[in-house]
Design an enzyme around this catalytic site. Structure first.
Site, PDB file in Angstrom:
ATOM      1  N   SER A   1      31.658  -6.447   1.177  1.00  0.00           N
ATOM      2  CA  SER A   1      30.932  -6.504  -0.104  1.00  0.00           C
ATOM      3  C   SER A   1      29.936  -7.652  -0.055  1.00  0.00           C
ATOM      4  O   SER A   1      30.312  -8.817   0.076  1.00  0.00           O
ATOM      5  CB  SER A   1      31.918  -6.730  -1.251  1.00  0.00           C
ATOM      6  OG  SER A   1      31.205  -7.074  -2.418  1.00  0.00           O
TER       7      SER A   1
ATOM      8  N   HIS B   1      28.898  -2.646   1.219  1.00  0.00           N
ATOM      9  CA  HIS B   1      29.204  -2.358  -0.178  1.00  0.00           C
ATOM     10  C   HIS B   1      28.271  -3.167  -1.061  1.00  0.00           C
ATOM     11  O   HIS B   1      28.269  -4.405  -1.014  1.00  0.00           O
ATOM     12  CB  HIS B   1      30.668  -2.719  -0.447  1.00  0.00           C
ATOM     13  CG  HIS B   1      31.160  -2.380  -1.812  1.00  0.00           C
ATOM     14  ND1 HIS B   1      31.576  -1.113  -2.168  1.00  0.00           N
ATOM     15  CD2 HIS B   1      31.296  -3.139  -2.932  1.00  0.00           C
ATOM     16  CE1 HIS B   1      31.957  -1.110  -3.430  1.00  0.00           C
ATOM     17  NE2 HIS B   1      31.793  -2.333  -3.920  1.00  0.00           N
TER      18      HIS B   1
ATOM     19  N   ASP C   1      27.113  -4.241  -4.689  1.00  0.00           N
ATOM     20  CA  ASP C   1      27.589  -4.323  -6.070  1.00  0.00           C
ATOM     21  C   ASP C   1      26.417  -4.410  -7.025  1.00  0.00           C
ATOM     22  O   ASP C   1      25.694  -5.407  -7.056  1.00  0.00           O
ATOM     23  CB  ASP C   1      28.501  -5.539  -6.229  1.00  0.00           C
ATOM     24  CG  ASP C   1      29.886  -5.266  -5.679  1.00  0.00           C
ATOM     25  OD1 ASP C   1      30.436  -4.181  -5.973  1.00  0.00           O
ATOM     26  OD2 ASP C   1      30.412  -6.111  -4.947  1.00  0.00           O
TER      27      ASP C   1
ATOM     28  N   MET D   1      25.252  -4.420 -10.891  1.00  0.00           N
ATOM     29  CA  MET D   1      25.802  -4.672 -12.233  1.00  0.00           C
ATOM     30  C   MET D   1      24.643  -4.787 -13.223  1.00  0.00           C
ATOM     31  O   MET D   1      23.574  -5.292 -12.870  1.00  0.00           O
ATOM     32  CB  MET D   1      26.597  -5.975 -12.238  1.00  0.00           C
ATOM     33  CG  MET D   1      27.626  -6.079 -11.128  1.00  0.00           C
ATOM     34  SD  MET D   1      28.508  -7.629 -11.197  1.00  0.00           S
ATOM     35  CE  MET D   1      29.424  -7.568  -9.653  1.00  0.00           C
TER      36      MET D   1
ATOM     37  N   HIS E   1      27.997   0.552  -5.535  1.00  0.00           N
ATOM     38  CA  HIS E   1      29.016   0.524  -6.589  1.00  0.00           C
ATOM     39  C   HIS E   1      28.311   0.176  -7.894  1.00  0.00           C
ATOM     40  O   HIS E   1      27.954  -0.975  -8.123  1.00  0.00           O
ATOM     41  CB  HIS E   1      30.084  -0.509  -6.215  1.00  0.00           C
ATOM     42  CG  HIS E   1      31.153  -0.665  -7.245  1.00  0.00           C
ATOM     43  ND1 HIS E   1      32.069  -1.697  -7.195  1.00  0.00           N
ATOM     44  CD2 HIS E   1      31.475   0.076  -8.339  1.00  0.00           C
ATOM     45  CE1 HIS E   1      32.892  -1.586  -8.226  1.00  0.00           C
ATOM     46  NE2 HIS E   1      32.553  -0.532  -8.936  1.00  0.00           N
TER      47      HIS E   1
ATOM     48  N   MET F   1      28.238  -0.679 -11.371  1.00  0.00           N
ATOM     49  CA  MET F   1      28.977  -1.195 -12.531  1.00  0.00           C
ATOM     50  C   MET F   1      27.988  -1.250 -13.693  1.00  0.00           C
ATOM     51  O   MET F   1      27.524  -2.325 -14.098  1.00  0.00           O
ATOM     52  CB  MET F   1      29.571  -2.558 -12.185  1.00  0.00           C
ATOM     53  CG  MET F   1      30.756  -2.440 -11.233  1.00  0.00           C
ATOM     54  SD  MET F   1      31.193  -3.990 -10.446  1.00  0.00           S
ATOM     55  CE  MET F   1      30.162  -3.910  -8.994  1.00  0.00           C
TER      56      MET F   1
ATOM     57  N   MET G   1      39.758   0.287  -8.284  1.00  0.00           N
ATOM     58  CA  MET G   1      39.497  -1.154  -8.359  1.00  0.00           C
ATOM     59  C   MET G   1      40.819  -1.912  -8.340  1.00  0.00           C
ATOM     60  O   MET G   1      41.758  -1.567  -9.065  1.00  0.00           O
ATOM     61  CB  MET G   1      38.735  -1.499  -9.640  1.00  0.00           C
ATOM     62  CG  MET G   1      37.297  -1.034  -9.677  1.00  0.00           C
ATOM     63  SD  MET G   1      36.282  -1.668  -8.309  1.00  0.00           S
ATOM     64  CE  MET G   1      36.310  -3.431  -8.609  1.00  0.00           C
TER      65      MET G   1
ATOM     66  N   GLY H   1      33.193  -7.179 -11.730  1.00  0.00           N
ATOM     67  CA  GLY H   1      32.321  -8.204 -12.299  1.00  0.00           C
ATOM     68  C   GLY H   1      32.173  -9.436 -11.433  1.00  0.00           C
ATOM     69  O   GLY H   1      31.189 -10.146 -11.559  1.00  0.00           O
TER      70      GLY H   1
ATOM     71  N   GLY I   1      33.460 -11.427  -7.409  1.00  0.00           N
ATOM     72  CA  GLY I   1      34.264 -11.470  -6.192  1.00  0.00           C
ATOM     73  C   GLY I   1      35.244 -12.631  -6.270  1.00  0.00           C
ATOM     74  O   GLY I   1      35.240 -13.410  -7.223  1.00  0.00           O
ATOM     75  N   GLY I   2      36.090 -12.727  -5.250  1.00  0.00           N
ATOM     76  CA  GLY I   2      37.000 -13.865  -5.147  1.00  0.00           C
ATOM     77  C   GLY I   2      38.163 -13.842  -6.111  1.00  0.00           C
ATOM     78  O   GLY I   2      38.816 -14.861  -6.310  1.00  0.00           O
TER      79      GLY I   2
ATOM     80  N   ASP J   1      38.943  -1.991  -3.680  1.00  0.00           N
ATOM     81  CA  ASP J   1      37.916  -3.027  -3.807  1.00  0.00           C
ATOM     82  C   ASP J   1      38.406  -4.146  -4.718  1.00  0.00           C
ATOM     83  O   ASP J   1      38.706  -3.898  -5.884  1.00  0.00           O
ATOM     84  CB  ASP J   1      36.648  -2.381  -4.396  1.00  0.00           C
ATOM     85  CG  ASP J   1      35.527  -3.381  -4.621  1.00  0.00           C
ATOM     86  OD1 ASP J   1      35.602  -4.499  -4.099  1.00  0.00           O
ATOM     87  OD2 ASP J   1      34.571  -3.011  -5.327  1.00  0.00           O
ATOM     88  N   GLY J   2      38.475  -5.331  -4.145  1.00  0.00           N
ATOM     89  CA  GLY J   2      38.816  -6.507  -4.941  1.00  0.00           C
ATOM     90  C   GLY J   2      40.037  -7.230  -4.402  1.00  0.00           C
ATOM     91  O   GLY J   2      41.136  -6.676  -4.409  1.00  0.00           O
ATOM     92  N   GLY J   3      39.808  -8.426  -3.871  1.00  0.00           N
ATOM     93  CA  GLY J   3      40.924  -9.227  -3.371  1.00  0.00           C
ATOM     94  C   GLY J   3      41.566  -8.659  -2.116  1.00  0.00           C
ATOM     95  O   GLY J   3      42.715  -8.982  -1.802  1.00  0.00           O
TER      96      GLY J   3
ATOM     97  N   GLY K   1      35.036  -8.666   0.436  1.00  0.00           N
ATOM     98  CA  GLY K   1      33.908  -9.584   0.327  1.00  0.00           C
ATOM     99  C   GLY K   1      34.264 -10.954   0.864  1.00  0.00           C
ATOM    100  O   GLY K   1      33.955 -11.296   2.010  1.00  0.00           O
ATOM    101  N   THR K   2      34.963 -11.720   0.047  1.00  0.00           N
ATOM    102  CA  THR K   2      35.315 -13.090   0.403  1.00  0.00           C
ATOM    103  C   THR K   2      36.035 -13.161   1.745  1.00  0.00           C
ATOM    104  O   THR K   2      35.736 -14.033   2.568  1.00  0.00           O
ATOM    105  CB  THR K   2      36.226 -13.680  -0.701  1.00  0.00           C
ATOM    106  OG1 THR K   2      35.651 -13.365  -1.970  1.00  0.00           O
ATOM    107  CG2 THR K   2      36.368 -15.169  -0.573  1.00  0.00           C
TER     108      THR K   2
HETATM  109  O1  LIG Z   1      33.110  -4.927  -7.161  1.00  0.00           O
HETATM  110  C1  LIG Z   1      33.501  -6.017  -6.897  1.00  0.00           C
HETATM  111  C2  LIG Z   1      33.611  -7.021  -7.955  1.00  0.00           C
HETATM  112  O2  LIG Z   1      33.097  -6.501  -9.113  1.00  0.00           O
HETATM  113  C3  LIG Z   1      33.923  -6.288  -5.512  1.00  0.00           C
HETATM  114  O3  LIG Z   1      33.120  -5.595  -4.570  1.00  0.00           O
HETATM  115  C4  LIG Z   1      34.056  -7.694  -5.083  1.00  0.00           C
HETATM  116  O4  LIG Z   1      32.838  -8.230  -4.709  1.00  0.00           O
HETATM  117  C5  LIG Z   1      35.002  -7.817  -3.938  1.00  0.00           C
HETATM  118  O5  LIG Z   1      35.027  -9.131  -3.544  1.00  0.00           O
HETATM  119  P1  LIG Z   1      36.319  -9.819  -2.952  1.00  0.00           P
HETATM  120  O6  LIG Z   1      37.388  -9.732  -3.996  1.00  0.00           O
HETATM  121  O7  LIG Z   1      36.659  -9.078  -1.714  1.00  0.00           O
HETATM  122  O8  LIG Z   1      35.849 -11.209  -2.714  1.00  0.00           O
END
Ligand SMILES: O=C(CO)[C@@H](O)[C@H](O)COP(=O)(O)O
Length: 308
Positions: free
Chosen positions: A9, A34, A36, A38, A68, A70, A140, A145, A147-148, A174-176, A196-197
């Site tokens: 991401s 990916h 993002d 928004m 993606h 949003m 999700m 909204g 990352g991290g 997606d996310g964490g 992402g992170t």
């Molecule tokens: O859509 C999103 C957040 O809105 C994700 O794509 C995050 O950007 C994922 O980031 P990490 O949680 O992997 O840092």
């Protein structure tokens, strides 16, 4: 099961050098990037739009941009993103009262169509008609909204349920997601991994991408074996069951996930309004707001980019 795809991401990248960051990730083994997008309405943040997608598309040959969206009005941006070079268009189920119409609009372009559900939206809101019309479902694992954020493992039963209902569909998380959380995602049946992170903040993104891929491929083999045995009425030996220590086991091994049928196409207006408001933070104190976003690493340049 469909092939594993790893999609870093770019929200966690050095956005000022986005083209180079995308090339760097592709050289490190990323299948997709990916993106993002928004609008400040569906989620309380703004990152990029179609002009940025067009710029990356020109600068990075053969890139697959997994967009993606949003956004509050998902139909509005389909043509812009397609013209800009987006390869896949994911809209949020919470943002529309006519998901099949959005899918039709996306399919009228060359893009793949995908639908996303927030942590508060049950998998049962994806009707059979919708699931069979899209190319991918995004579950999700954080509130959209920023990352991290911390991975929400409570979303995993939804992944397992959707995998059971749609064995050949791409199911994305997606996310964490990163080396510490990949096994839960992979065992539940996710095959498209957004990180992402975990990727951009690591000094060796190639190793992270390879690790995520291997864990998914191993899980796919396990799931395949489990499916075959369950189909033959065989009991799975305890050693081959993934036990999370909280009473739950992986969706397939436990046999707890039944592929139910969901013929409904539209959720009720009242329910959609509640889910939409939840996405905007109106009914959920846990989800990010502008104050909490400002501290998130993804909104500033990652240190790993310069190798510091
Ligand atoms: O859509 C999103 C957040 O809105 C994700 O794509 C995050 O950007 C994922 O980031 P990490 O949680 O992997 O840092």
């Amino acid at each position: 099961m469909p092939a594993v795809k790893i999609a870093p991401s770019v929200l966690a990248s050095d956005l000022g050098n986005l083209n180079c960051e995308c090339i760097r990730m592709m050289e490190n083994g990323a299948d997709w990037l990916h993106m993002d997008i928004m609008d400040g309405h569906f989620v309380p943040n703004i990152v990029m739009g179609a002009p940025v997608i067009a710029s990356v598309s020109k600068a990075v040959p053969n890139i697959f941009m997994d967009c993606h969206m949003m956004v509050a009005d998902p139909g509005k941006w389909v043509k812009d993103i397609a013209d800009a070079g987006g390869a896949s268009y994911t809209f949020h189920l919470e943002a529309t009262d006519d998901p099949m119409d959005v899918v039709r609009q996306i399919k009228a372009t060359k893009m793949r169509a995908a639908v996303a559900i927030n942590p508060g939206t049950p998998a049962s809101e994806i009707s059979d008609e919708l699931g069979n019309a899209v190319d991918m479902i995004l579950v999700m694992t954080v509130w959209p909204g920023a990352g991290g954020q911390k991975f929400m493992k409570e979303c995993m039963p939804k992944v397992a349920e959707l995998r059971a209902r749609f064995p050949d569909l791409d199911v994305e998380v997606d996310g964490g997601v990163g080396p510490k959380t990949i096994d839960r995602c992979a065992d539940a049946g996710a095959n498209v991994i957004v990180a992402g992170t975990a990727v951009f903040n690591h000094p060796k993104p190639k190793d992270v991408i390879a690790f995520l891929r291997v864990r998914c491929e191993e899980a796919q083999e396990r799931i395949k074996r489990e499916r075959e045995r369950l189909a033959n009425g065989e009991e799975l030996p305890p050693s081959e069951r993934k036990d999370y220590g909280d009473g739950r086991r992986s969706g397939y091994a436990s046999g707890a996930i039944t592929p139910l049928s969901y013929p409904r196409v539209y959720m009720s207006a009242a329910k959609r309004e509640k889910l939409r408001r939840e996405s905007q933070g109106a009914e959920n104190r846990e989800r990010p707001n502008m104050a909490s976003l400002s501290g998130m690493s993804s909104l500033s340049m990652t240190t790993a980019v310069n190798g510091k």
